[in-house]
Design an enzyme around this catalytic site. Structure first.
Site, short mmCIF file in Angstrom:
data_model
loop_
_atom_site.label_atom_id
_atom_site.label_comp_id
_atom_site.label_asym_id
_atom_site.label_seq_id
_atom_site.Cartn_x
_atom_site.Cartn_y
_atom_site.Cartn_z
N LYS A 1 0.96 -1.32 -0.07
CA LYS A 1 -0.05 0.10 -0.05
C LYS A 1 0.95 1.24 0.06
O LYS A 1 2.12 1.09 0.17
CB LYS A 1 -0.93 0.02 1.16
CG LYS A 1 -1.96 -1.23 1.23
CD LYS A 1 -3.10 -1.21 2.28
CE LYS A 1 -3.90 -2.24 2.36
NZ LYS A 1 -4.72 -2.24 3.56
N ARG B 1 -1.15 -14.26 4.68
CA ARG B 1 -1.77 -13.59 5.73
C ARG B 1 -1.02 -13.75 7.11
O ARG B 1 -1.11 -12.62 7.93
CB ARG B 1 -3.45 -14.06 5.83
CG ARG B 1 -4.14 -13.49 4.69
CD ARG B 1 -5.50 -13.83 4.71
NE ARG B 1 -6.36 -13.22 5.81
CZ ARG B 1 -7.00 -12.06 5.77
NH1 ARG B 1 -6.68 -11.30 4.85
NH2 ARG B 1 -7.81 -11.81 6.73
N ARG C 1 3.35 -6.25 8.92
CA ARG C 1 2.64 -5.05 9.51
C ARG C 1 3.19 -4.64 10.92
O ARG C 1 3.19 -3.35 11.00
CB ARG C 1 1.06 -5.40 9.66
CG ARG C 1 0.35 -5.60 8.45
CD ARG C 1 -1.12 -5.98 8.61
NE ARG C 1 -1.73 -5.84 7.28
CZ ARG C 1 -2.77 -6.79 7.03
NH1 ARG C 1 -3.13 -7.74 7.75
NH2 ARG C 1 -3.55 -6.57 5.80
N ASN D 1 -1.90 -0.02 6.98
CA ASN D 1 -1.28 -1.13 7.73
C ASN D 1 -0.40 -1.83 6.72
O ASN D 1 -0.06 -3.11 6.62
CB ASN D 1 -2.62 -2.13 8.06
CG ASN D 1 -3.41 -2.65 7.02
OD1 ASN D 1 -3.41 -2.16 5.84
ND2 ASN D 1 -4.36 -3.34 7.29
N THR E 1 -4.37 -7.13 11.28
CA THR E 1 -4.89 -5.89 10.36
C THR E 1 -4.55 -4.84 11.20
O THR E 1 -3.84 -4.00 10.42
CB THR E 1 -6.54 -6.14 10.44
OG1 THR E 1 -6.78 -7.10 9.44
CG2 THR E 1 -6.87 -4.90 9.27
N PHE F 1 -14.87 3.20 8.34
CA PHE F 1 -13.51 3.50 7.77
C PHE F 1 -13.44 3.51 6.07
O PHE F 1 -12.48 3.90 5.63
CB PHE F 1 -12.72 2.21 8.21
CG PHE F 1 -12.93 0.94 7.98
CD1 PHE F 1 -12.49 0.39 6.46
CD2 PHE F 1 -13.57 0.01 8.69
CE1 PHE F 1 -12.88 -0.86 6.35
CE2 PHE F 1 -14.19 -0.98 8.40
CZ PHE F 1 -13.63 -1.45 7.04
N TYR G 1 -12.71 -2.69 -3.05
CA TYR G 1 -13.17 -2.45 -1.62
C TYR G 1 -14.54 -2.48 -1.45
O TYR G 1 -15.33 -1.99 -0.48
CB TYR G 1 -12.49 -1.15 -0.82
CG TYR G 1 -11.20 -1.84 -0.59
CD1 TYR G 1 -10.77 -2.78 0.33
CD2 TYR G 1 -10.15 -0.90 -1.05
CE1 TYR G 1 -9.52 -2.91 0.94
CE2 TYR G 1 -8.74 -1.17 -0.49
CZ TYR G 1 -8.66 -2.19 0.19
OH TYR G 1 -7.23 -2.61 0.63
P1 CMP Z 1 -7.17 -4.44 3.86
O1 CMP Z 1 -6.72 -5.93 4.05
O2 CMP Z 1 -6.68 -3.69 2.60
O3 CMP Z 1 -8.69 -4.77 3.72
C1 CMP Z 1 -9.61 -3.82 4.43
C2 CMP Z 1 -8.87 -2.47 4.90
O4 CMP Z 1 -9.85 -1.50 5.50
C3 CMP Z 1 -7.79 -3.01 5.58
O5 CMP Z 1 -6.57 -3.74 5.32
C4 CMP Z 1 -7.56 -1.67 6.42
O6 CMP Z 1 -6.77 -0.84 5.68
C5 CMP Z 1 -8.86 -1.13 6.28
N1 CMP Z 1 -9.41 -1.23 7.59
C6 CMP Z 1 -10.17 -2.40 8.23
N2 CMP Z 1 -10.68 -2.41 9.64
C7 CMP Z 1 -10.57 -0.79 9.68
C8 CMP Z 1 -10.67 -0.06 10.90
N3 CMP Z 1 -11.43 -0.74 11.86
N4 CMP Z 1 -10.38 1.12 10.86
C9 CMP Z 1 -9.51 1.69 9.78
N5 CMP Z 1 -9.41 0.96 8.51
C10 CMP Z 1 -9.70 -0.30 8.63
#
Ligand code: CMP
Length: 156
Positions: free
Chosen positions: A9, A85, A102, A112, A91, A57, A49
């Site tokens: 990212k 993963r 991460r 992240n 996350t 978010f 997304y």
């Molecule tokens: P990703 O694996 O790209 O999939 C969805 C993305 O949404 C996640 O990684 C984060 O970048 C973002 N995300 C998920 N949950 C939250 C949260 N609670 N607050 C902010 N960003 C989030």
């Protein structure tokens, strides 16, 4: 043999961490099949997304994903979805195990550092969004056959 999609990212590309993250994937038995650097457009981000529309978010996530360069990588290997993963970690970088991507490069839950597909089905959908010029068919356990189409990813 399984495919998965890794996204490095904008906050990780800004940190010059692309090479280090790719090396971690390769050192963990994943093979780079396809790779491209691009900028998320509204269209790609909304498709990618779509499942998060309406979450609190969502809008900040869209803005962040369009804020800089992303590297899209198709990785293959045994249990590639699960392995990637595990390599990425939780996350939320604060909860990610030490040594995971991460924990090393993530700043917060949004910024992240990386995305990894959550299932083989998601991987297939996500790969087709980031590499729309390819159709891939998982022909046999030895790997993939790639067919090239002649469209370009907008935003590249
Ligand atoms: P990703 O694996 O790209 O999939 C969805 C993305 O949404 C996640 O990684 C984060 O970048 C973002 N995300 C998920 N949950 C939250 C949260 N609670 N607050 C902010 N960003 C989030």
């Amino acid at each position: 043999m399984e495919n998965t999609l890794l996204l490095i990212k904008p906050n990780a590309t800004e940190q010059n961490a692309v090479g280090r993250i790719l090396a971690m994937a390769e050192e963990n038995n994943m093979v780079i099949q396809k790779l491209r650097m691009f900028n998320f457009t509204d269209e790609i981000a909304q498709n990618f997304y779509a499942e998060h529309v309406g979450r609190e978010f969502y809008e900040p996530l869209m803005k962040f994903m369009k804020s800089g360069k992303t590297v899209g990588v198709v990785l293959s290997g045994d249990n590639a979805v699960k392995n990637l993963r595990a390599l990425l970690g939780n996350t939320n970088p604060e909860e990610a195990n030490p040594g995971t991507v991460r924990a090393l490069f993530g700043e917060n839950t949004r910024r992240n550092a990386c995305h990894g597909s959550d299932s083989a089905e998601s991987a297939k959908r996500e790969i087709s969004l980031i590499f729309p010029e390819y159709v891939f068919i998982n022909k046999n356990k030895d790997g993939l056959t790639w067919f090239k189409r002649f469209t370009k990813l907008s935003g590249e």
